[in-house]
Write an enzyme that holds these catalytic residues in place. Structure first.
Site, PDB file in Angstrom:
ATOM      1  N   SER A 142      -9.805  -0.628   6.866  1.00 38.07           N
ATOM      2  CA  SER A 142      -9.616  -0.964   5.848  1.00 38.07           C
ATOM      3  C   SER A 142      -9.035  -1.831   5.139  1.00 38.07           C
ATOM      4  O   SER A 142      -8.475  -1.181   4.464  1.00 38.07           O
ATOM      5  CB  SER A 142      -8.731   0.603   6.103  1.00 38.07           C
ATOM      6  OG  SER A 142      -9.103   1.881   5.977  1.00 38.07           O
TER       7      SER A 142
ATOM      8  N   LYS B   2       1.281  -1.018  -0.063  1.00 45.36           N
ATOM      9  CA  LYS B   2       0.159   0.194  -0.317  1.00 45.36           C
ATOM     10  C   LYS B   2       0.776   1.298  -0.223  1.00 45.36           C
ATOM     11  O   LYS B   2       1.676   1.164   0.734  1.00 45.36           O
ATOM     12  CB  LYS B   2      -0.754  -0.134   1.414  1.00 45.36           C
ATOM     13  CG  LYS B   2      -2.104   1.004   1.171  1.00 45.36           C
ATOM     14  CD  LYS B   2      -2.858   0.798   2.728  1.00 45.36           C
ATOM     15  CE  LYS B   2      -3.553   2.403   2.599  1.00 45.36           C
ATOM     16  NZ  LYS B   2      -4.887   1.706   3.711  1.00 45.36           N
TER      17      LYS B   2
ATOM     18  N   SER C 271      -9.681   1.977   3.205  1.00 44.23           N
ATOM     19  CA  SER C 271      -9.285   2.321   2.067  1.00 44.23           C
ATOM     20  C   SER C 271      -8.159   1.538   1.429  1.00 44.23           C
ATOM     21  O   SER C 271      -7.433   2.044   0.677  1.00 44.23           O
ATOM     22  CB  SER C 271      -7.787   3.570   2.807  1.00 44.23           C
ATOM     23  OG  SER C 271      -7.236   2.502   3.944  1.00 44.23           O
TER      24      SER C 271
END
Length: 488
Positions: free
Chosen positions: A176, A77, A152
């Site tokens: 997330s 990420k 997210s």
């Protein structure tokens, strides 16, 4: 040829027996990324040059037969620091930021000879539940490109679900990792707070954030958690609790395991088809010998309100460092220092980030602190006590990961309250610092439904034991979206 249909164990055997090289495996992953990227939009940066150089060096050194992750590619990420590799947190504010250090989790990946093939798209500064808040691009659901990827960590979830990589890392502040894992039909775990070092993770809510793994299967998830866990002197909140082998109970039966099903998790606000799928999954766990009983977590209904005060307050503090002075974006429109700060932050942050900074600053301000931030902290303690009471009698807690399946793109993007309420089931886990996993549990309207299993602090291995037993008795994890060669 793609290798992403093979498990990590199978890939390891191929590498050890020299049927493929790390370089061939990495080239294959890069091809898979290229082939599917336009459809899903998982990546902000693809690190082709660095990945190929690393793979060649690993081949030269030789694959370590005792290290199952040696030569395995994965994605990370884009809020996790990677030295000399663009790390943007999906924000204009960091559009050109190349860190001078690796996050501890990244150091651990490299220490096991894993190969980072790219940085994945996300909601800006991890603020959002759909990956529609990225400055750079839109990430779409791997199963249906008219639906959201979740967030997210949407890019990390779709990269695995679409078969671009077998494994990825995300971060989870209020769901997330688990929510996009549910929306994309993959496995995603948020570890116990402190289990994985946060050093090098661009901070959002420091008392809530945790880095965790995405994977196709439960065992692979445990194998990746083995790599990234452990105490880190660079992170004062990192735990010194011993790290077990998280795969140790995988394959063992769950006869007699006591699992709690909170009535609040299958009550008002939960889609009927999602509820049916989870109740069916509960019956499946019972058929494997587990005891599933209804309980209550009475304060969980306050979780969303508590979270958005605490997380936004921590964010308003953490994001003060982005001022246009030291790194990242700086406005070109200024006459004095005040202009630099104000214009840089006004232009560099997206709407959702600014909304949370303002909410957090208000909650911490003189005259409102006691009414908001202090009160939220007190209710957080009540939520933690609810979990403690249940865990006095039960091994795990079961429920849906999200109240619905993936929803239409742009359907909740302009309604922050609806977006916030979608984290209803995942947020309490972060507030209490507990470990939680989302695993595929079925389908509703042709889209994956995630089942969440929540464990006691530092008891990830029991979560993996139950999750693997459920996985072995169903075939939901074997079903793939069309983009990954499946029929769904």
């Amino acid at each position: 040829m793609t290798f992403n249909t093979k498990s990590i164990d199978e890939l390891h055997d191929l590498l050890v027996n020299k049927e493929i090289s790390a370089l061939e495996l990495t080239k294959s992953a890069l091809e898979d990324i290229k082939e599917r990227e336009e459809t899903v939009g998982s990546f902000i940066t693809v690190t082709e040059e660095e990945a190929l150089a690393q793979a060649a060096a690993i081949d030269e050194k030789g694959i370590d037969a005792d290290n199952v992750m040696s030569g395995i590619p994965l994605a990370v990420k884009d809020n996790i620091s990677t030295k000399n590799i663009l790390t943007t947190a999906a924000s204009k504010m960091l559009y050109n930021y190349k860190p001078i250090f690796d996050a501890t989790s990244v150091e651990k990946l490299y220490g096991k000879d894993m190969i980072i093939v790219g940085k994945t798209n996300m909601d800006e500064f991890a603020m959002g539940g759909s990956t529609e808040n990225s400055y750079f691009k839109l990430t779409k659901n791997a199963w249906n490109q008219d639906k959201v990827a979740g967030g997210s960590s949407g890019g990390s979830a779709t990269a695995v679900a679409a078969g671009q990589v077998r494994l990825s890392l995300g971060s989870d502040t209020g769901g997330s990792i688990r929510q996009p894992a549910a929306f994309n039909g993959v496995v995603g775990l948020k570890p116990t707070y402190g289990r994985v070092s946060r050093f090098g993770l661009i901070a959002f809510g420091s008392s809530l954030d945790q880095i965790g793994p995405f994977s196709q299967t439960v065992k692979e998830n445990a194998q990746l958690l083995n790599v990234i866990s452990g105490h880190d002197k660079k992170d004062s909140t990192s735990s010194q609790v011993e790290v077990p082998d998280f795969t140790q109970f995988i394959g063992k039966d769950i006869k007699g395991m006591k699992i709690a099903l909170p009535k609040e998790y299958v009550g008002q606000g939960i889609d009927e088809k999602v509820k049916e799928t989870i109740l069916k999954a509960a019956k499946q766990l019972e058929s494997l010998g587990a005891v599933v009983e209804e309980v209550s977590l009475p304060h969980s209904k306050y979780g969303v309100a508590v979270y958005y005060i605490i997380a936004s307050s921590e964010a308003s503090s953490n994001l003060q460092r982005f001022d246009g002075i030291r790194y990242g974006y700086r406005t070109s429109d200024y006459e004095n220092l005040d202009d630099v700060y104000i214009n840089t932050r006004s232009e560099g942050f997206g709407e959702e980030v600014k909304r949370r900074i303002m909410l957090g600053t208000f909650s911490l301000s003189s005259g409102y602190y006691d009414a908001y931030f202090k009160k939220a902290g007190q209710v957080r303690t009540l939520i933690m006590e609810d979990f403690k009471k249940v865990f006095a009698d039960y091994d795990l807690i079961l429920g849906p990961t999200a109240p619905t399946v993936a929803y239409d793109l742009d359907s909740q993007h302009q309604d922050p309250v609806a977006m916030y309420l979608a984290d209803l089931l995942t947020i309490p886990v972060n507030l209490a610092g507990l470990p939680g996993i989302s695993i595929p549990a079925g389908f509703a309207d042709g889209l994956p439904v995630g089942m969440q299993l929540i464990g006691k602090p530092f008891d990830e291995q029991t979560i993996y034991q139950a999750a693997a037993a459920f996985e072995a008795s169903t075939d939901y994890h074997k079903q793939q979206p069309v983009i990954f060669g499946g029929g769904n």
